[in-house]
Design a protein around this motif. Structure first.
Motif, PDB file in Angstrom:
ATOM      1  N   GLY A 158       6.865   1.480  31.095  1.00  0.00           N
ATOM      2  CA  GLY A 158       6.305   2.311  30.115  1.00  0.00           C
ATOM      3  C   GLY A 158       6.194   1.528  28.591  1.00  0.00           C
ATOM      4  N   ILE A 159       6.026   2.516  27.502  1.00  0.00           N
ATOM      5  CA  ILE A 159       5.976   1.754  26.535  1.00  0.00           C
ATOM      6  C   ILE A 159       7.243   2.118  25.542  1.00  0.00           C
ATOM      7  CG2 ILE A 159       3.329   2.213  26.129  1.00  0.00           C
ATOM      8  CD1 ILE A 159       4.165   4.584  24.384  1.00  0.00           C
ATOM      9  N   GLU A 160       7.585   1.199  24.773  1.00  0.00           N
ATOM     10  CA  GLU A 160       8.788   1.315  23.865  1.00  0.00           C
ATOM     11  C   GLU A 160       8.599   2.483  22.935  1.00  0.00           C
ATOM     12  OE1 GLU A 160      11.987  -1.863  22.358  1.00  0.00           O
ATOM     13  OE2 GLU A 160      10.089  -2.041  21.578  1.00  0.00           O
ATOM     14  N   ARG A 161       9.463   3.449  22.917  1.00  0.00           N
ATOM     15  CA  ARG A 161       9.121   4.645  21.708  1.00  0.00           C
ATOM     16  C   ARG A 161      10.204   4.511  20.647  1.00  0.00           C
ATOM     17  NH1 ARG A 161       5.793   8.312  24.105  1.00  0.00           N
ATOM     18  NH2 ARG A 161       4.966   7.954  26.157  1.00  0.00           N
ATOM     19  N   LEU A 162       9.862   5.350  19.545  1.00  0.00           N
ATOM     20  CA  LEU A 162      10.719   5.314  18.366  1.00  0.00           C
ATOM     21  C   LEU A 162      11.620   6.589  18.704  1.00  0.00           C
ATOM     22  CD1 LEU A 162      11.520   4.078  15.524  1.00  0.00           C
ATOM     23  CD2 LEU A 162       9.552   5.697  14.567  1.00  0.00           C
ATOM     24  N   VAL A 163      12.746   6.483  18.032  1.00  0.00           N
ATOM     25  CA  VAL A 163      13.878   7.641  18.238  1.00  0.00           C
ATOM     26  C   VAL A 163      13.307   8.428  16.748  1.00  0.00           C
ATOM     27  CG1 VAL A 163      16.178   8.268  18.013  1.00  0.00           C
ATOM     28  CG2 VAL A 163      15.470   6.606  19.564  1.00  0.00           C
ATOM     29  N   THR A 164      12.880   9.658  16.733  1.00  0.00           N
ATOM     30  CA  THR A 164      12.640  10.381  15.442  1.00  0.00           C
ATOM     31  C   THR A 164      13.638  11.451  15.279  1.00  0.00           C
ATOM     32  OG1 THR A 164      10.896  11.603  16.868  1.00  0.00           O
ATOM     33  CG2 THR A 164      10.026   9.561  15.412  1.00  0.00           C
ATOM     34  N   LYS A 165      14.481  11.804  16.206  1.00  0.00           N
ATOM     35  CA  LYS A 165      15.417  13.091  15.840  1.00  0.00           C
ATOM     36  C   LYS A 165      16.697  12.658  16.965  1.00  0.00           C
ATOM     37  CE  LYS A 165      16.438  17.961  15.449  1.00  0.00           C
ATOM     38  NZ  LYS A 165      15.741  19.192  16.006  1.00  0.00           N
ATOM     39  N   SER A 166      17.732  12.516  16.396  1.00  0.00           N
ATOM     40  CA  SER A 166      19.030  12.302  17.246  1.00  0.00           C
ATOM     41  C   SER A 166      20.208  12.805  16.400  1.00  0.00           C
ATOM     42  CB  SER A 166      19.104  11.048  17.896  1.00  0.00           C
ATOM     43  OG  SER A 166      19.315  10.109  16.728  1.00  0.00           O
ATOM     44  N   VAL A 167      21.177  13.452  17.133  1.00  0.00           N
ATOM     45  CA  VAL A 167      22.633  13.568  16.554  1.00  0.00           C
ATOM     46  C   VAL A 167      23.600  13.061  17.288  1.00  0.00           C
ATOM     47  CG1 VAL A 167      23.778  15.514  15.719  1.00  0.00           C
ATOM     48  CG2 VAL A 167      21.519  15.794  15.616  1.00  0.00           C
ATOM     49  N   ASN A 168      24.263  12.104  16.821  1.00  0.00           N
ATOM     50  CA  ASN A 168      25.329  11.475  17.544  1.00  0.00           C
ATOM     51  C   ASN A 168      24.770  10.763  18.849  1.00  0.00           C
ATOM     52  OD1 ASN A 168      27.228  11.787  15.602  1.00  0.00           O
ATOM     53  ND2 ASN A 168      27.737  13.602  16.320  1.00  0.00           N
ATOM     54  N   ASN A 169      25.310  11.332  20.046  1.00  0.00           N
ATOM     55  CA  ASN A 169      24.898  10.838  21.480  1.00  0.00           C
ATOM     56  C   ASN A 169      23.800  11.442  21.979  1.00  0.00           C
ATOM     57  OD1 ASN A 169      27.531   9.850  20.911  1.00  0.00           O
ATOM     58  ND2 ASN A 169      27.919   9.486  22.988  1.00  0.00           N
ATOM     59  N   THR A 170      23.254  12.397  21.341  1.00  0.00           N
ATOM     60  CA  THR A 170      22.041  13.088  21.818  1.00  0.00           C
ATOM     61  C   THR A 170      20.813  13.047  21.376  1.00  0.00           C
ATOM     62  OG1 THR A 170      23.710  14.885  22.355  1.00  0.00           O
ATOM     63  CG2 THR A 170      21.422  15.424  22.438  1.00  0.00           C
ATOM     64  N   LEU A 171      19.837  12.532  22.165  1.00  0.00           N
ATOM     65  CA  LEU A 171      18.468  12.192  21.484  1.00  0.00           C
ATOM     66  C   LEU A 171      17.603  13.532  21.741  1.00  0.00           C
ATOM     67  CD1 LEU A 171      16.104  10.342  21.078  1.00  0.00           C
ATOM     68  CD2 LEU A 171      15.972   9.706  23.513  1.00  0.00           C
ATOM     69  N   TYR A 172      16.783  13.974  20.760  1.00  0.00           N
ATOM     70  CA  TYR A 172      16.175  15.152  20.764  1.00  0.00           C
ATOM     71  C   TYR A 172      14.589  14.724  20.503  1.00  0.00           C
ATOM     72  CZ  TYR A 172      20.423  17.802  20.084  1.00  0.00           C
ATOM     73  OH  TYR A 172      21.537  18.178  20.156  1.00  0.00           O
ATOM     74  N   GLU A 173      14.021  13.840  20.149  1.00  0.00           N
ATOM     75  CA  GLU A 173      12.769  13.446  19.968  1.00  0.00           C
ATOM     76  C   GLU A 173      12.531  12.048  20.040  1.00  0.00           C
ATOM     77  OE1 GLU A 173      11.074  15.127  16.035  1.00  0.00           O
ATOM     78  OE2 GLU A 173      11.405  17.089  17.009  1.00  0.00           O
TER      79      GLU A 173
END
Length: 375
Positions: free
Chosen positions: A195-210
């Motif tokens: 798949g494609i590489e994606r940008l992390v647009t929302k995260s808090v510490n160890n948790t990825l949200y968007e």
């Protein structure tokens, strides 16, 4: 350098200690969290060898020779003739102190002729990337290898061993000094991106949200479908690669839990906003090949036959390999030959460079190999 190795079990470990014929100056102890007599074992070793340095940690599986076990202790007794050593510990009160802990440990071990650091850390309360960054900020040119303690696949409580101390919330480092030490190391995974590489647009510490502004869990499930449901441990089989910027070599991060309510993915380490991530997959053959290539790289770096190979492999790899888990250890043995003793653990994170002269990194899902010899 003389190395002796034992695999201890609950019923016979007392008598097994009598098989040690050398007076070691270092003993590595990789201990199952289900091995109840660990304090008594350590007490016996310190009484027998008052000058010895003991270090190790709890595991998600113990490696001894080409055997992977549970409920045992992989004990490796080492006698260096010329290499000097120093053992230090630091406390980590919370994950936010991980960088400072790395700085403190590096400063304690920084002496003339430091050649390598073996390191074992609490597996649940330490940020591995920050710990490594702290170490590298003081010792950018020194090889560092090791791993985070495991607890089977329970993720409840891990411990680290440093002489008589058995505790969580600590990191132990063994500094090895002098030109008589020969060391080779490598970290390889066998995972591949899709798949494609994606940008992390929302995260808090160890948790990825968007990712790219979309719910991370939705994207994760859109690729993996019914493979992933709720808190299924199947997520261990589908990690992500991450790189903080476009010039950095990506490392692998394991998904440890899913947050259905907030559409998040929780990882073993921080996922910073602005990082680039990509879904990963693998199969048994590719994982075994990853272990093989790590052994080849480490062997080439030492450029001679070693005396001891320390294997730190990931609990997620064991989950993926299942009953074939010993095949990856056997692949290492095929490369390094019969001479070196093999010890190691299945861990919650691996520490080491990708290859010789590369910077140290914190990894998941790799086979990280350190080969030691003395000349």
């Amino acid at each position: 350098m003389i190395v002796e190795q034992l695999s201890l079990n609950a019923s016979t470990w007392h008598n097994s200690l009598n098989k040690i014929e050398i007076v070691p100056n270092i003993v590595l102890l990789f201990v199952s969290p289900k091995f109840i007599a660990k304090a008594e074992l350590i007490d016996q070793l310190l009484k027998r060898y008052p000058e010895v340095k003991l270090l190790g940690c709890s595991t998600a599986g113990e490696i001894s020779g080409i055997t992977v076990s549970d409920k045992t202790v992989s004990l490796t007794a080492i006698k260096f003739e010329h290499v000097q050593n120093r053992l230090e510990t630091v406390e980590v009160e919370n994950r936010d102190e991980s960088f400072n802990a790395g700085v403190s440990l590096a400063e304690k071990l920084e002496f003339k002729d430091l050649k390598h650091i073996l390191l074992f850390s609490d597996g649940l309360n330490v940020n591995g990337s920050d710990l490594v960054s702290g170490l590298r900020s003081v010792l950018p040119e020194i090889g560092i290898t090791g791993g985070l303690a495991g607890d089977g696949l329970d993720f409840r409580e891990t411990f680290v061993i440093a002489n008589s101390l058995i505790s969580d919330g600590i990191v132990v480092g063994l500094g090895l000094y002098g030109d008589h030490l020969k060391v080779g190391y490598s970290s390889k995974s066998g995972w591949y991106g899709f798949g494609i590489e994606r940008l992390v647009t929302k995260s808090v510490n160890n948790t990825l949200y968007e990712l790219d502004g979309l719910p991370a869990l939705d994207i994760y499930k859109s690729f993996l479908g019914d493979e992933i449901t709720g808190q299924s441990s199947a997520a261990l089989r589908f990690p992500l690669s991450i790189r903080v910027n476009e010039t950095e070599e990506p490392v692998v991060r394991t998904v440890v839990s899913l947050d259905e309510e907030h559409q998040g993915l929780t990882f073993t380490d921080r996922i910073p906003k602005g990082a680039l991530v990509r879904l990963m997959n693998s199969n048994v053959n590719k994982l075994i090949d990853g272990a093989k290539y790590s052994a080849i790289e480490a062997s080439n770096a030492i450029n001679e036959s070693g005396e001891l190979a320390i294997l730190i492999s990931c609990a997620g790899r064991r989950k993926m390999l299942k009953q074939l888990v010993e095949e990856e250890v056997d692949a290492v043995r095929d490369v390094i030959g019969e001479k070196p003793k093999i010890t190691g653990i299945y861990s919650y994170g691996e520490i080491g460079p990708f290859r010789e002269f590369a910077p140290c990194k914190f990894h998941n899902q790799t086979m990280t190999i350190t080969i030691l010899s003395e000349c």
